[in-house]
Motif scaffolding. Structure first.
Motif, short mmCIF file in Angstrom:
data_model
loop_
_atom_site.label_atom_id
_atom_site.label_comp_id
_atom_site.label_asym_id
_atom_site.label_seq_id
_atom_site.Cartn_x
_atom_site.Cartn_y
_atom_site.Cartn_z
N LYS A 64 0.80 -1.22 0.00
CA LYS A 64 0.00 0.00 0.00
C LYS A 64 0.84 1.27 0.00
O LYS A 64 0.39 2.32 -0.49
CB LYS A 64 -0.97 0.01 1.18
N ASP A 65 2.05 1.22 0.49
CA ASP A 65 2.90 2.41 0.53
C ASP A 65 3.94 2.42 -0.58
O ASP A 65 4.81 3.31 -0.62
CB ASP A 65 3.61 2.51 1.88
N SER A 66 3.86 1.47 -1.49
CA SER A 66 4.86 1.38 -2.55
C SER A 66 4.40 2.14 -3.80
O SER A 66 3.23 2.04 -4.19
CB SER A 66 5.11 -0.09 -2.92
N ASP A 67 5.32 2.87 -4.41
CA ASP A 67 5.02 3.51 -5.69
C ASP A 67 5.67 2.77 -6.85
O ASP A 67 5.61 3.22 -7.99
CB ASP A 67 5.46 4.98 -5.68
N ARG A 68 6.27 1.60 -6.56
CA ARG A 68 6.95 0.83 -7.61
C ARG A 68 6.37 -0.57 -7.79
O ARG A 68 6.82 -1.31 -8.67
CB ARG A 68 8.46 0.71 -7.29
N ALA A 69 5.38 -0.94 -6.98
CA ALA A 69 4.80 -2.28 -7.09
C ALA A 69 3.32 -2.21 -6.75
O ALA A 69 2.89 -1.40 -5.92
CB ALA A 69 5.52 -3.25 -6.16
N ALA A 70 2.54 -3.09 -7.41
CA ALA A 70 1.10 -3.14 -7.17
C ALA A 70 0.61 -4.54 -7.49
O ALA A 70 1.31 -5.34 -8.11
CB ALA A 70 0.38 -2.11 -8.05
N ILE A 71 -0.63 -4.82 -7.07
CA ILE A 71 -1.24 -6.13 -7.30
C ILE A 71 -2.53 -5.96 -8.09
O ILE A 71 -3.29 -5.03 -7.84
CB ILE A 71 -1.53 -6.87 -5.96
N VAL A 72 -2.75 -6.85 -9.05
CA VAL A 72 -3.99 -6.88 -9.84
C VAL A 72 -4.70 -8.19 -9.54
O VAL A 72 -4.08 -9.26 -9.56
CB VAL A 72 -3.67 -6.79 -11.35
N HIS A 73 -6.00 -8.11 -9.26
CA HIS A 73 -6.80 -9.31 -9.03
C HIS A 73 -7.36 -9.76 -10.37
O HIS A 73 -8.31 -9.17 -10.90
CB HIS A 73 -7.93 -9.01 -8.05
N ALA A 74 -6.77 -10.77 -10.96
CA ALA A 74 -7.18 -11.24 -12.29
C ALA A 74 -6.64 -12.64 -12.50
O ALA A 74 -5.83 -13.15 -11.72
CB ALA A 74 -6.68 -10.30 -13.38
N ASP A 75 -7.08 -13.26 -13.58
CA ASP A 75 -6.71 -14.62 -13.92
C ASP A 75 -5.77 -14.62 -15.12
O ASP A 75 -5.98 -13.87 -16.08
CB ASP A 75 -7.97 -15.43 -14.24
N LEU A 76 -4.77 -15.46 -15.07
CA LEU A 76 -3.83 -15.64 -16.19
C LEU A 76 -4.55 -15.75 -17.52
O LEU A 76 -4.07 -15.23 -18.55
CB LEU A 76 -3.02 -16.92 -15.93
N ARG A 77 -5.70 -16.41 -17.55
CA ARG A 77 -6.42 -16.70 -18.80
C ARG A 77 -7.17 -15.49 -19.34
O ARG A 77 -7.84 -15.60 -20.38
CB ARG A 77 -7.37 -17.88 -18.58
N ASP A 78 -7.04 -14.35 -18.68
CA ASP A 78 -7.72 -13.12 -19.12
C ASP A 78 -6.67 -12.04 -19.37
O ASP A 78 -6.58 -11.06 -18.62
CB ASP A 78 -8.72 -12.68 -18.04
N PRO A 79 -5.87 -12.19 -20.43
CA PRO A 79 -4.77 -11.24 -20.67
C PRO A 79 -5.23 -9.80 -20.81
O PRO A 79 -4.54 -8.89 -20.33
CB PRO A 79 -4.14 -11.75 -21.98
N ASP A 80 -6.36 -9.57 -21.44
CA ASP A 80 -6.78 -8.18 -21.67
C ASP A 80 -7.05 -7.45 -20.36
O ASP A 80 -6.69 -6.28 -20.20
CB ASP A 80 -8.02 -8.14 -22.57
N THR A 81 -7.68 -8.15 -19.39
CA THR A 81 -7.90 -7.53 -18.09
C THR A 81 -6.58 -7.20 -17.42
O THR A 81 -6.40 -6.10 -16.85
CB THR A 81 -8.73 -8.46 -17.19
N ILE A 82 -5.63 -8.10 -17.49
CA ILE A 82 -4.33 -7.88 -16.86
C ILE A 82 -3.56 -6.74 -17.54
O ILE A 82 -3.06 -5.82 -16.90
CB ILE A 82 -3.50 -9.18 -16.89
N LEU A 83 -3.52 -6.78 -18.86
CA LEU A 83 -2.72 -5.80 -19.61
C LEU A 83 -3.32 -4.40 -19.54
O LEU A 83 -2.59 -3.41 -19.64
CB LEU A 83 -2.59 -6.25 -21.06
#
Length: 265
Positions: A116-135
């Motif tokens: 939460k305090d990082s400006d260089r890393a983040a997390i996305v809640h998504a599935d490998l099989r959904d590239p468009d959501t991730i990208l």
């Protein structure tokens, strides 16, 4: 009702084992619940070397990240990152920008707390099989520049995608977005050169919600289509560029998973 911590999303079923949380337990982590620990202990009783398999995979990930950094990579997309155990990508490469991706709600919830305090890393809640959501996720767009090389990490994930044609299609979609000089890093479970207990572990997983498939070395090579394999090619994880003789076990095949990396030319 199994144990539940206040930060765990309410939709999470803590009474069913999760592959990510079982893996966390096998690595000695604490972000797991009674069902995960029971499943992991049953797996260890069948195949006592399973924690070593996971540790060797984690060591492979760290070495692969360092190799990418040494070859100019300053940004990573880590898909199927799991729970934030020690030695995560942003710790191995502290100057890099990192987007983690996972579909396990507990992994995402804890990663958000940690980052939460990082400006260089983040997390996305998504599935490998959904590239468009991730990208196209806001976190991805904010942190990663796909006009520049990226280290794409898909480690200990693809054996949970049973459809090989789908795997190849998804990998091709990610490859299309990567700039020349990018790396793809994979690890994958196999039954080649394995004891019968490894097949018994696969059967155990396939009786759970976390079904798995193993693939051969040749099948793993095919997954790297479009990338120039980095030496030593597709090998058991301890044999992938060990940094010291002490890292190399007497029977590297007991690590059970192939490790590989390739560069997009």
């Amino acid at each position: 009702m199994a144990d539940r911590r206040l930060w765990v999303p309410t939709e999470v079923n803590v009474d069913a084992p999760s592959a990510a949380r079982v893996y966390d337990y096998l690595l000695g982590g604490s972000y797991n619940f009674a069902a995960d620990r029971e499943f992991a202990r049953k797996a260890i009783s069948i195949h006592p070397g399973l924690p070593m398999v996971c540790r060797e995979n984690r060591s492979f990930l760290r070495r692969a990240v360092r190799h990418c950094v040494a070859n100019g990579i300053t940004q990573f997309l880590d898909i199927g990152s799991g729970l934030p155990t020690s030695g995560n990508v942003h710790e191995v490469a502290p100057e890099a920008r990192v987007v983690y991706v996972d579909n396990e709600p507990v992994a995402v919830a804890h990663s958000r707390m940690m980052l939460k305090d990082s400006d260089r890393a983040a997390i996305v809640h998504a599935d490998l099989r959904d590239p468009d959501t991730i990208l196209n996720a806001p976190e991805t767009r904010r942190l990663l520049d796909f006009d520049q090389p990226v280290g794409l990490l898909i480690v200990a994930v693809l054996h949970f995608v049973l459809d090989t044609d789908l795997v190849k299609t998804v990998l091709a979609r990610y490859r299309e977005q990567l700039a020349p000089g990018s790396f793809l890093v994979l690890s994958h479970g196999t039954l080649e050169q394995q004891a019968p207990s490894a097949k018994a572990i696969q059967d155990l997983y396939n009786r759970s919600p976390n079904k798995v498939i193993t693939r051969t070395k040749q099948e793993c090579i095919e997954l790297m289509d479009g990338f120039d394999l980095v030496e030593p090619g597709v090998v058991f994880t301890p044999l992938w560029r060990p940094e010291s003789l002490a890292e190399k076990p007497e029977r590297p095949e007991d690590a059970g998973w192939y490790g590989m990396a390739g560069r997009l030319l």
